[in-house]
Design a protein around this motif. Structure first.
Motif: not given
Ligand code: GTP
Length: 609
Positions: A14-21, A40-42, A53-55, A175-177
């Protein structure tokens, strides 16, 4: 790399769940990109993608990875990485489920990423079913476990109850830590099957995506399903029969890295002298020109669900807009473009998009990347009208529907969608009201856990195209998630609503609405226009009409606008400045008949539903 040492996988979320990170971390972990590489995101490359912030465009990258459980296999090349992993990125918005299906066709498995705090959301459900229906191996990844509100056990229970996924198989990551990431690639290797292709069969290669590069021309992303392809080979398209010579071939590591060859199971790029991306049909099967093969099962073709007229904001700029659109569609072949002429706005284009966000992104890219100034008309969906003589027409431009065609309309149909909405139960009331205002029929109502509800609605596409998502977000304080899939056409009671300025219908402002909503929409359009059109030297009447019946009317009284009235005394430079400003302002006006309409008026009309 023989196929058994290759894994092709995708990350869906789902959007923002951290796929790109997560994708970035995996690329860093395998040394494909450097840590802290500045961007920030390759995989998210476009400016619009960074801003929103969307792909939007799916990207692909190849990584090499030494699987520690299989180290004993490496013999003479002791330190050589022993697995080749192709990560195929997918866009993260409902409009682009078509791109998701493209990416999945080249994979054998997916990482299904779910936010540990937010849990399963509407797109998680939609993406799960896309992967499930394609028979892909699914590895659940519960991400963001570092968050204070993370509740992995709750998410595990949801995965079990909704998808029957074994909670013990879920990976827990941040994906952050970096926590838990070391298990991701070994799981990909152990749990996702190798690509099933046959090395000794004739070449069959799927075309996944294409884009235009100033220097190299059209670059195609491809997945070799059977056989192999070398530089210099002649290939043919199953769709068109055209033959091309492969002049460059390689992998994305993550930049284009020539390899001279692509083997069974590999994913990479080719350059083959195609002149435009229109020739590179996504889902096409490419094969050696000398042999014939059975094409691979196709993808879902791009379905244009939202249409809008695009006109140069400044009348003289038609050529510039034409050029910008031509260049942009080189990189986004999912937009359909035909020339059209409006009596109000002159020459322009009718463009078909996958959805409203796709349309917005296209506008934004035209303006940001190609410097075009664009004026767009009220978005519409493809309606079907049947006339008394039995003929049926698909209407993508309301203006094309003659108010008095000399034959009567006997029936009409509009496209609908099945929407999935997941929300906390305290918001159920307002969401049900919103859906019934938008003419929705409830199909399902179920609890996915004690406090969260999943609802399914059949809704007319027209009703979600305009501002539905924003409204849903606002009435649920952002807690509802939403996704939709196409459903069949539904019979409807539609009318064409005309806007008349001083008695003259403005074709670019015509819209098709449901009969029951016509009165309200007509009133809103007229009110909006009154607010945005400046008084001019003569009286202006603004009317909304269905056929010859006027349903709303406003009048703007005449006035001479004197921009110099604020200038006391004779400061010449200030006067000149003001006059210049007025001229500038005039440029951004559209003259319709004798009435000047500012561009904001057109923009505001887009928001009336
Ligand atoms: P789309 O590209 O729109 O599909 O979003 P996405 O799912 O790729 O999400 P993205 O990787 O852009 O992450 C969304 C936000 O969550 C960013 O602000 C990231 O820094 C944050 N984020 C990703 N992974 C983690 C994690 O493991 N922990 C925390 N605290 N934040 C995270």
């Amino acid at each position: 790399y023989p196929p058994e040492r290759i894994r092709n996988f995708s990350i869906i979320a789902h959007v923002d769940h951290g796929k790109s990170t997560l994708a970035d971390r995996l690329l860093e972990l395998t040394g494909t990109i450097k840590k802290g590489h500045g961007q920030p995101q390759y995989l998210d490359k476009l400016q619009v993608e960074r801003e929103r912030g969307i792909t939007v465009k799916a990207q692909t990258a190849t990584m090499f990875f030494r699987h520690k459980f299989q180290q004993h296999e490496a013999t003479e090349k002791e330190n050589a990485p022993n697995f080749l992993l192709n990560l195929i990125d997918t866009p993260g918005h409902v409009d682009f489920s078509y791109e998701v299906s493209r990416s999945l066709a080249a994979c054998q498995g997916v990482l299904l990423v779910v936010d540990a705090a937010q849990g399963v959301q509407a797109q998680t459900v939609a993406n799960f079913y896309l992967a499930f229906e394609s028979n892909l191996a699914i590895i659940p990844v519960i991400n963001k476990i570092d968050q204070p509100t993370a509740d992995p056990d709750r998410v595990k229970a949801q995965l079990k109850s909704l998808f029957d996924l074994d909670p013990n198989h879920a990976l827990l990551t941040s994906a952050k830590t970096g926590q838990g990431l070391e298990h991701v690639l070994p799981s990909v290797i152990d749990r996702i099957p190798a690509p099933p292709g046959k090395c000794d069969s004739p070449l069959r290669m799927l075309l996944l995506d294409s884009y235009y590069d100033e220097y190299k021309g059209v670059i195609c992303h491809v997945a070799v399903v059977d056989g192999a392809l070398c530089k210099g080979d002649k290939i043919a398209s199953s769709a068109t029969g055209h033959v091309y010579e492969v002049s460059d071939i390689g992998i994305m590591h993550p930049e284009l890295t020539p390899t001279g060859v692509l083997l069974t199971g590999q994913v990479g790029y080719i350059v083959s002298g195609m002149r435009s991306t229109a020739e590179a049909r996504v889902g096409d099967t490419l094969h050696q020109a000398k042999s014939t093969v059975l094409p691979l099962p196709g993808f879902k073709p791009a379905k244009h669900m939202v249409f809008s007229g695009l006109y140069p904001a400044d009348g003289s700029d038609f050529d510039a807009l034409n050029h910008a659109i031509e260049r942009l569609i080189c990189n986004d072949a999912s937009v359909s473009v035909t020339k059209e002429t409006s009596t109000a706005l002159g020459m322009g284009f009718r463009c078909g998009f996958l959805g409203l966000l796709h349309m917005d992104v296209f506008h934004q890219r035209l303006e940001q990347e190609y410097g075009a100034k664009v004026l767009s008309t009220i978005p519409t969906v493809p309606y079907i009208f049947e006339y008394s003589d039995g003929s049926k027409v698909k209407v993508q431009n309301p203006a094309a529907l003659a108010s008095n065609p000399g034959k009567s309309v006997t029936a009409c149909w509009e496209p609908s969608v099945i929407a999935t909405i997941i929300l906390p139960c305290e918001y159920v009331g307002p969401v049900i009201t919103l859906c019934s205002e938008r003419r929705g029929d409830q199909l399902e109502y179920s609890f996915i856990e004690s406090q969260r509800v999943l609802m399914k609605y059949q809704l007319p596409l027209r009703e979600i195209v305009v501002d539905f998502y924003n409204e849903l977000k606002s009435i649920t304080s952002g807690y509802a998630s939403f996704d939709y899939e196409d459903a069949e056409y539904q019979k409807s009671d539609l009318v064409k609503l005309d806007i008349l300025l001083n008695g003259q219908a403005v074709d670019a402002m015509a819209t098709i609405v449901h009969n029951l909503k016509a009165q309200r929409v007509g009133r809103e359009l007229v009110d909006k226009l009154k607010k945005f059109i400046d008084r001019q030297m003569f009286e202006i009447s603004i009317q909304a009409a269905i056929g010859s019946r006027i349903i709303a009317r406003e009048t703007i009284s005449a006035m001479r606008k004197n921009v110099l009235s604020k200038c006391y005394g004779g400061d010449v430079t200030r006067k000149r400045k003001l006059l210049e400003k007025q001229k500038e302002g005039k440029k951004r006006m559209k003259r319709v008949g004798s009435v000047d309409i500012p561009q904001e008026a057109f923009h505001e009309l887009l928001k009336v539903s």
